[in-house]
Design an enzyme around this catalytic site. Structure first.
Site, PDB file in Angstrom:
ATOM      1  N   HIS A   1      47.767 -18.783  18.022  1.00  0.00           N
ATOM      2  CA  HIS A   1      47.073 -18.029  19.070  1.00  0.00           C
ATOM      3  C   HIS A   1      47.984 -16.934  19.614  1.00  0.00           C
ATOM      4  O   HIS A   1      49.095 -17.215  20.060  1.00  0.00           O
ATOM      5  CB  HIS A   1      46.651 -18.963  20.206  1.00  0.00           C
ATOM      6  CG  HIS A   1      45.421 -19.762  19.886  1.00  0.00           C
ATOM      7  ND1 HIS A   1      44.699 -20.435  20.827  1.00  0.00           N
ATOM      8  CD2 HIS A   1      44.773 -19.955  18.709  1.00  0.00           C
ATOM      9  CE1 HIS A   1      43.663 -21.029  20.253  1.00  0.00           C
ATOM     10  NE2 HIS A   1      43.694 -20.753  18.963  1.00  0.00           N
TER      11      HIS A   1
ATOM     12  N   TYR B   1      54.482 -18.724  29.121  1.00  0.00           N
ATOM     13  CA  TYR B   1      53.503 -19.498  28.356  1.00  0.00           C
ATOM     14  C   TYR B   1      53.982 -19.734  26.932  1.00  0.00           C
ATOM     15  O   TYR B   1      53.843 -20.836  26.398  1.00  0.00           O
ATOM     16  CB  TYR B   1      52.142 -18.779  28.362  1.00  0.00           C
ATOM     17  CG  TYR B   1      51.001 -19.690  27.990  1.00  0.00           C
ATOM     18  CD1 TYR B   1      50.279 -20.372  28.970  1.00  0.00           C
ATOM     19  CD2 TYR B   1      50.645 -19.897  26.655  1.00  0.00           C
ATOM     20  CE1 TYR B   1      49.245 -21.233  28.635  1.00  0.00           C
ATOM     21  CE2 TYR B   1      49.611 -20.757  26.308  1.00  0.00           C
ATOM     22  CZ  TYR B   1      48.914 -21.416  27.302  1.00  0.00           C
ATOM     23  OH  TYR B   1      47.892 -22.273  26.963  1.00  0.00           O
TER      24      TYR B   1
END
Ligand code: FAD
Length: 389
Positions: A72, A384
């Site tokens: 991703h 993240y």
């Protein structure tokens, strides 16, 4: 039995540590209180930082991950009825990989078995002893018979409710904790994900996360009251509530189906300091817990055992204690940054009982700033995808 490192717990922290130590020629034994199938049935994390993937590569267990994992480049954040994409790859050059914790665990267990390394499953009454001395030991019961392992070091990788941290005298340990006034109701279903990336939603009815384990297996979470009863959440009610919290396009794309797992998890931030007590080290959830909002728990377990295995390698190969002396400070420095990030994501995205209209407006302003400022987007992205080791 004698070994160099006795590892308590066969979760991601214990199994990865065992494999790293084996790669460095350091023999180790793992004691796990449950059986293999029970450990593999626990549905938990699914987002791996690049650093975690690199470690799995280093110990030679990432072939299936590279075949089946989903890369991703970004995430989506939804608020005020609209979705906004955060392109983490554009901001940092890095990505995350979607691959379930159960699959990571299975790959590590298989590699451990293939290497002929000892794991004692269903070891009960496990107790660390004498870690303040040069002769630590771990005792346990297996099939009603008592056993003892003499070792150089003990690695407490036995999760939040384990015996390792509990075995430290209270005056030697400092803990920091925040308990959030809500939980996550999660379901797993054999349905295609609603979107090809994760969707984090701030909604007046409460937070929602749409995530996945593969292109045919979805994981959805709803913020729920802490005292909610899972029996009050038949699948239809879950899907109806999810639709109420999603944007119209997501509702159109949502494929529902029977749940194959459903659970409620409380949210907590917790850190124990230090992470070393003489010849016993803590790693992973045994030392710290984060709310899953930032997808950091499993990744922190991986970075802890990276530091710990490096320190033990230095001890055996170079006869130097510098690494083990510095382990706690080094690990905690990264832990606290992930604790901050997870707390911040949780604070920005959830509905708090006492936030009022003012608090809700502040959240929306922060979210709007996040998706419109390059600096803010980069900051979220850096955290993240994982801060460097
Ligand atoms: C519902 C849920 C969702 C989550 N989602 C995410 C996510 O999306 N992303 C993320 O990064 N993290 C997530 N996490 C957190 C992540 O799963 C944990 O951080 C991770 O499992 C930590 O690994 P660990 O090996 O330190 O601990 P654990 O996985 O807890 O493993 C500890 C092991 O020790 C064993 N053990 C315990 N006590 C003893 C004993 N006395 N003797 C012997 N063995 C013992 C246990 O049986 C267990 O196998 C989630 C957690 C939960 C509960």
């Amino acid at each position: 039995m004698r070994t160099k490192v006795a590892i308590i717990g066969a979760g991601p922290a214990g199994l990865l540590l065992g494999q790293l130590l084996h790669t460095y020629g350091i023999d180790n034994v793992i004691l796990e209180r449950k059986d293999r199938d029970y450990v593999l049935a626990r549905i938990r994390a699914g987002v791996l930082e690049q650093g975690t993937v690199n470690l799995l590569d280093e110990v030679g267990v990432a072939a299936r991950l590279h075949r089946e994992g989903l890369i991703h480049d970004g995430i989506e954040v939804a608020f005020g009825g609209a979705r906004h994409r955060i392109d983490m790859k554009a901001a940092t050059g890095k990505t995350v990989t979607i691959y379930g914790q159960t699959e990571v665990t299975r790959d590590l267990m298989d590699a451990r078995k293939a290497a002929g390394l000892t794991t004692v499953y269903q070891a009960t009454d496990v107790k660390p002893h004498d870690f303040d001395s040069d002769h630590p030991r771990v005792s346990y019961l297996k099939d009603g018979t008592s056993h003892e392992i003499a070792c150089d070091f003990i690695a407490g990788c036995d999760g939040f409710h384990g015996v390792s941290r509990a075995g430290v005298k209270p005056s030697a340990i400092q803990t920091y904790e925040r308990i959030y006034p809500f939980g996550w109701l999660g379901i797993l279903s054999e349905t295609p994900p609603v979107s090809h990336e994760l969707i984090y939603t701030n909604h007046a009815r409460g937070f929602t996360l749409c995530t996945m384990r593969s292109m045919h297996r979805s994981r959805y979470y709803l913020q729920c009251p802490l005292d909610d009863d899972i029996d009050q959440w038949p699948d239809d009610r879950f899907w109806d509530e999810l639709k109420r919290r999603l944007d119209p396009k997501a509702v159109d794309n949502l494929v529902t189906g029977p749940s194959i797992e459903k659970s409620i998890a409380p949210l907590r931030s917790f850190v124990a300091e230090p992470m070393r007590f003489g010849r016993m080290f803590l790693a992973g959830d045994a030392a710290h817990i984060v709310p899953p909002t930032g997808a950091k728990g499993l990744n922190l377990a991986a970075s802890d055992v990276h530091y710990l295995s490096g320190a033990l390698r230095e001890y055996y190969d170079e006869k130097s204690s510098a690494g083990i002396d510095g382990y706690s400070a080094k690990a905690l420095c990264r832990v606290w940054k992930a604790v901050r990030f997870s707390w911040w994501m949780t604070s920005m995205l959830h509905k708090f009982p006492d936030q009022g209209e003012f608090g809700a407006r502040i959240q929306l302003a922060e979210l709007d700033y996040l998706v419109s400022s390059k600096a803010a987007t980069t900051s979220l992205s850096e955290n993240y995808v994982g801060l460097p080791y």
